[in-house]
Design a protein around this motif. Structure first.
Motif, PDB file in Angstrom:
ATOM      1  N   ALA A 111       8.266  41.040  21.702  1.00 33.49           N
ATOM      2  CA  ALA A 111       6.894  41.149  22.206  1.00 33.49           C
ATOM      3  C   ALA A 111       6.917  41.318  23.718  1.00 33.49           C
ATOM      4  N   THR A 112       6.028  42.153  24.217  1.00 29.67           N
ATOM      5  CA  THR A 112       5.866  42.365  25.653  1.00 29.67           C
ATOM      6  C   THR A 112       4.376  42.342  25.978  1.00 29.67           C
ATOM      7  N   VAL A 113       4.005  41.545  26.969  1.00 34.05           N
ATOM      8  CA  VAL A 113       2.619  41.480  27.430  1.00 34.05           C
ATOM      9  C   VAL A 113       2.621  41.669  28.940  1.00 34.05           C
ATOM     10  N   ARG A 114       1.856  42.641  29.412  1.00 35.37           N
ATOM     11  CA  ARG A 114       1.701  42.871  30.846  1.00 35.37           C
ATOM     12  C   ARG A 114       0.225  42.758  31.196  1.00 35.37           C
ATOM     13  N   LYS A 115      -0.067  41.911  32.162  1.00 35.19           N
ATOM     14  CA  LYS A 115      -1.447  41.716  32.592  1.00 35.19           C
ATOM     15  C   LYS A 115      -1.538  41.922  34.095  1.00 35.19           C
ATOM     16  N   ALA A 116      -2.602  42.589  34.516  1.00 36.31           N
ATOM     17  CA  ALA A 116      -2.864  42.792  35.936  1.00 36.31           C
ATOM     18  C   ALA A 116      -4.372  42.873  36.126  1.00 36.31           C
ATOM     19  N   LEU A 117      -4.776  42.994  37.375  1.00 35.73           N
ATOM     20  CA  LEU A 117      -6.198  42.957  37.700  1.00 35.73           C
ATOM     21  C   LEU A 117      -6.973  44.074  37.015  1.00 35.73           C
ATOM     22  N   LEU A 118      -6.380  45.272  36.933  1.00 36.48           N
ATOM     23  CA  LEU A 118      -7.109  46.432  36.424  1.00 36.48           C
ATOM     24  C   LEU A 118      -6.563  46.980  35.110  1.00 36.48           C
ATOM     25  N   PHE A 119      -5.549  46.359  34.546  1.00 38.93           N
ATOM     26  CA  PHE A 119      -5.028  46.872  33.282  1.00 38.93           C
ATOM     27  C   PHE A 119      -4.314  45.766  32.515  1.00 38.93           C
ATOM     28  N   GLY A 120      -4.128  46.016  31.235  1.00 40.70           N
ATOM     29  CA  GLY A 120      -3.375  45.112  30.378  1.00 40.70           C
ATOM     30  C   GLY A 120      -2.631  45.921  29.336  1.00 40.70           C
ATOM     31  N   ARG A 121      -1.518  45.388  28.869  1.00 39.52           N
ATOM     32  CA  ARG A 121      -0.703  46.115  27.902  1.00 39.52           C
ATOM     33  C   ARG A 121      -0.011  45.106  26.997  1.00 39.52           C
ATOM     34  N   GLN A 122      -0.063  45.353  25.694  1.00 38.20           N
ATOM     35  CA  GLN A 122       0.569  44.449  24.744  1.00 38.20           C
ATOM     36  C   GLN A 122       1.301  45.262  23.684  1.00 38.20           C
ATOM     37  N   ILE A 123       2.562  44.894  23.435  1.00 37.64           N
ATOM     38  CA  ILE A 123       3.417  45.627  22.498  1.00 37.64           C
ATOM     39  C   ILE A 123       4.175  44.615  21.647  1.00 37.64           C
ATOM     40  N   THR A 124       4.259  44.872  20.357  1.00 32.95           N
ATOM     41  CA  THR A 124       5.057  44.029  19.466  1.00 32.95           C
ATOM     42  C   THR A 124       5.987  44.909  18.643  1.00 32.95           C
ATOM     43  N   GLY A 125       7.149  44.372  18.322  1.00 33.07           N
ATOM     44  CA  GLY A 125       8.122  45.115  17.535  1.00 33.07           C
ATOM     45  C   GLY A 125       8.772  44.234  16.487  1.00 33.07           C
ATOM     46  N   VAL A 126       9.170  44.844  15.376  1.00 29.58           N
ATOM     47  CA  VAL A 126       9.839  44.136  14.289  1.00 29.58           C
ATOM     48  C   VAL A 126      11.123  44.877  13.943  1.00 29.58           C
ATOM     49  N   TYR A 127      12.222  44.121  13.839  1.00 32.19           N
ATOM     50  CA  TYR A 127      13.518  44.670  13.429  1.00 32.19           C
ATOM     51  C   TYR A 127      13.728  44.300  11.957  1.00 32.19           C
ATOM     52  N   ASP A 128      13.613  45.286  11.081  1.00 28.94           N
ATOM     53  CA  ASP A 128      13.743  45.062   9.642  1.00 28.94           C
ATOM     54  C   ASP A 128      15.169  45.428   9.230  1.00 28.94           C
ATOM     55  N   TRP A 129      16.033  44.423   9.135  1.00 26.61           N
ATOM     56  CA  TRP A 129      17.442  44.688   8.855  1.00 26.61           C
ATOM     57  C   TRP A 129      17.690  45.020   7.388  1.00 26.61           C
ATOM     58  N   SER A 130      16.778  44.649   6.496  1.00 27.02           N
ATOM     59  CA  SER A 130      16.942  45.032   5.093  1.00 27.02           C
ATOM     60  C   SER A 130      16.692  46.529   4.916  1.00 27.02           C
ATOM     61  N   ALA A 131      15.749  47.073   5.694  1.00 32.55           N
ATOM     62  CA  ALA A 131      15.471  48.515   5.653  1.00 32.55           C
ATOM     63  C   ALA A 131      16.234  49.275   6.728  1.00 32.55           C
ATOM     64  N   MET A 132      16.932  48.541   7.630  1.00 34.76           N
ATOM     65  CA  MET A 132      17.693  49.128   8.737  1.00 34.76           C
ATOM     66  C   MET A 132      16.822  50.032   9.604  1.00 34.76           C
ATOM     67  N   GLN A 133      15.643  49.507   9.972  1.00 33.28           N
ATOM     68  CA  GLN A 133      14.795  50.238  10.896  1.00 33.28           C
ATOM     69  C   GLN A 133      13.941  49.258  11.703  1.00 33.28           C
ATOM     70  N   ALA A 134      13.523  49.707  12.871  1.00 35.59           N
ATOM     71  CA  ALA A 134      12.656  48.914  13.743  1.00 35.59           C
ATOM     72  C   ALA A 134      11.399  49.719  14.035  1.00 35.59           C
TER      73      ALA A 134
END
Length: 254
Positions: A111-134
């Motif tokens: 997970a990545t969260v970036r916050k600032a006075l005029l913008f915000g950004r949020q990203i989440t990721g999942v690593y699925d090792w049973s399917a071998m993909q993220a």
């Protein structure tokens, strides 16, 4: 003139004798001393001073905590308190949940969260090792939200920091593959052959420099010291100039 020829040639003759004479055996150079064996994973909290382009910008905290019986979480938080980062009220939080498999660090979520006075950004990721993909969701370009094939040994950026702490030895070349924020990239780090002395507060450490140079010439450099669970310093250089610089202030067990 004829009588002087032997004298004129004597230096050359003496040089030939020196080359032909037996050479005393020289001791082989000793190999670089290895760092102490890496410590097993233990929770810690480390505090850094954050600098941007050579000027104080704020503070950062890196911590490793247990996340259940078989999982861990590593976090990095940056707070902009001075200069441009302070004016923008910039705050960045990154976290990776992972487990250990055969001594390796296997990411499970990011997970990545970036916050600032005029913008915000949020990203989440999942690593699925049973399917071998993220896969990542959130404030990313469309192509970076597509499933990404995984390979055994893939790590997030934060986990590569931990892996360098585990693997760094004088003269070693370290190969990793970073899969983070919808991208996969090969990372190659080169460790120096000798440690250098670095000060942290009132203490000094023998720290090993470990550096990576990207295709565009930008550099990431970490300094690693035996017995310290987190880098002494993390430096990112762009176009030959220091850009982001984290300098350890203190660390303790969590």
């Amino acid at each position: 003139m004829h009588l002087r020829l032997p004298f004129l040639r004597f230096p050359l003759f003496a040089a030939c004798l020196a080359v032909a004479a037996p050479v005393a055996a020289q001791p082989l150079a000793e190999p670089p001393a290895e760092l102490s064996p890496p410590l097993a994973l233990e929770p810690f909290v480390a505090t850094y001073e954050a600098h941007y382009q050579g000027k104080p910008a704020g503070s950062a905290t890196m911590q490793l905590v247990r996340d259940g019986d078989a999982r861990w979480r590593i976090d990095l938080t940056l707070h902009g308190e001075r200069g441009i980062a302070g004016l923008a009220r910039l705050n960045v939080q990154q976290a990776t949940v992972f487990d250990t498999v055969d001594g390796g660090y296997r990411p499970l979520s990011q997970a990545t969260v970036r916050k600032a006075l005029l913008f915000g950004r949020q990203i989440t990721g999942v690593y699925d090792w049973s399917a071998m993909q993220a896969r990542w969701d959130g404030d990313l370009k469309k192509q970076r939200r597509q499933p990404l094939p995984l390979q055994h040994g893939d790590m997030s950026a934060l986990l590569i920091n931990l892996a360098i702490m585990r693997d760094a030895q004088p003269g070693a070349t370290l190969h990793y593959r970073m899969v983070d924020l919808g991208r996969a990239r090969a990372h190659v780090y080169q460790a120096a052959t000798e440690p250098e002395t670095m000060a942290v507060g009132d203490m000094s450490y023998d720290a090993l420099r470990v550096a990576r140079t990207a295709d565009d010439g930008d550099q990431t450099v970490l300094w690693v010291a035996s017995g310290v669970p987190t880098p002494i310093r993390i430096l990112q250089r762009k176009e030959g100039e220091d850009e982001i610089d984290l300098r350890l202030v203190e660390y303790r067990g969590a």
